[in-house]
Motif scaffolding. Sequence first.
Motif, short mmCIF file in Angstrom:
data_model
loop_
_atom_site.label_atom_id
_atom_site.label_comp_id
_atom_site.label_asym_id
_atom_site.label_seq_id
_atom_site.Cartn_x
_atom_site.Cartn_y
_atom_site.Cartn_z
N GLU A 29 0.84 -1.21 0.00
CA GLU A 29 0.00 0.00 0.00
C GLU A 29 0.87 1.26 0.00
O GLU A 29 0.61 2.21 -0.74
CB GLU A 29 -0.93 -0.01 1.21
CG GLU A 29 -1.85 1.18 1.27
CD GLU A 29 -2.82 1.13 2.44
OE1 GLU A 29 -3.78 1.91 2.42
OE2 GLU A 29 -2.62 0.32 3.37
N GLU A 43 -7.08 5.31 -5.59
CA GLU A 43 -7.83 4.08 -5.32
C GLU A 43 -7.59 3.00 -6.36
O GLU A 43 -8.23 1.96 -6.33
CB GLU A 43 -9.31 4.41 -5.21
CG GLU A 43 -9.62 5.32 -4.04
CD GLU A 43 -11.07 5.70 -3.95
OE1 GLU A 43 -11.90 5.14 -4.72
OE2 GLU A 43 -11.40 6.56 -3.13
N THR A 54 -7.89 -2.11 -9.90
CA THR A 54 -8.79 -2.74 -8.93
C THR A 54 -9.49 -3.93 -9.58
O THR A 54 -9.74 -3.95 -10.78
CB THR A 54 -9.84 -1.74 -8.42
OG1 THR A 54 -10.60 -1.26 -9.52
CG2 THR A 54 -9.19 -0.60 -7.68
N TYR A 99 -1.35 -6.26 -2.10
CA TYR A 99 -2.21 -5.11 -1.81
C TYR A 99 -3.26 -4.91 -2.90
O TYR A 99 -4.46 -4.81 -2.62
CB TYR A 99 -1.34 -3.85 -1.67
CG TYR A 99 -2.16 -2.59 -1.63
CD1 TYR A 99 -3.00 -2.32 -0.56
CD2 TYR A 99 -2.12 -1.68 -2.69
CE1 TYR A 99 -3.78 -1.17 -0.53
CE2 TYR A 99 -2.90 -0.53 -2.67
CZ TYR A 99 -3.73 -0.27 -1.60
OH TYR A 99 -4.49 0.86 -1.57
N GLN A 103 -8.03 -5.21 -3.62
CA GLN A 103 -8.81 -3.98 -3.81
C GLN A 103 -10.07 -4.31 -4.62
O GLN A 103 -9.98 -4.87 -5.70
CB GLN A 103 -7.99 -2.92 -4.52
CG GLN A 103 -6.72 -2.51 -3.76
CD GLN A 103 -7.01 -2.13 -2.33
OE1 GLN A 103 -7.82 -1.25 -2.05
NE2 GLN A 103 -6.37 -2.82 -1.40
#
Length: 105
Positions: A29, A43, A54, A99, A103
């Motif tokens: 992160e 994001e 993501t 990480y 997401q």
Amino acid sequence: MKRCLPFVVLMVVTALTATAQAADKSAGETLYADECAQCHGREGKGMASFPSLTGRDADYIASRLETYRAGERVGANSSLMIPNATDLSDEDIANLAAYLGEQPE
């Protein structure tokens, strides 16, 4: 031999789980925020011509980063990604993949 198969399967699953757990999501992160967010967004949802990360599988992320690190072109943004991935260690890639792999889309 048939009696050994469950043991072998258990050993492989254990090894894969240990490898996945070895990755540090928190470090991923931090590295993402420092190095990736400028283009892929805070994001990871992508910005302009930079794709969303993501919802991608951790194995996909790791594979792509390893490919870029090796200097191989795999898409329109390869010329941007190759220099960014060149200095990533195996640990950095594992951490980023861990990480990003968690997401949500």
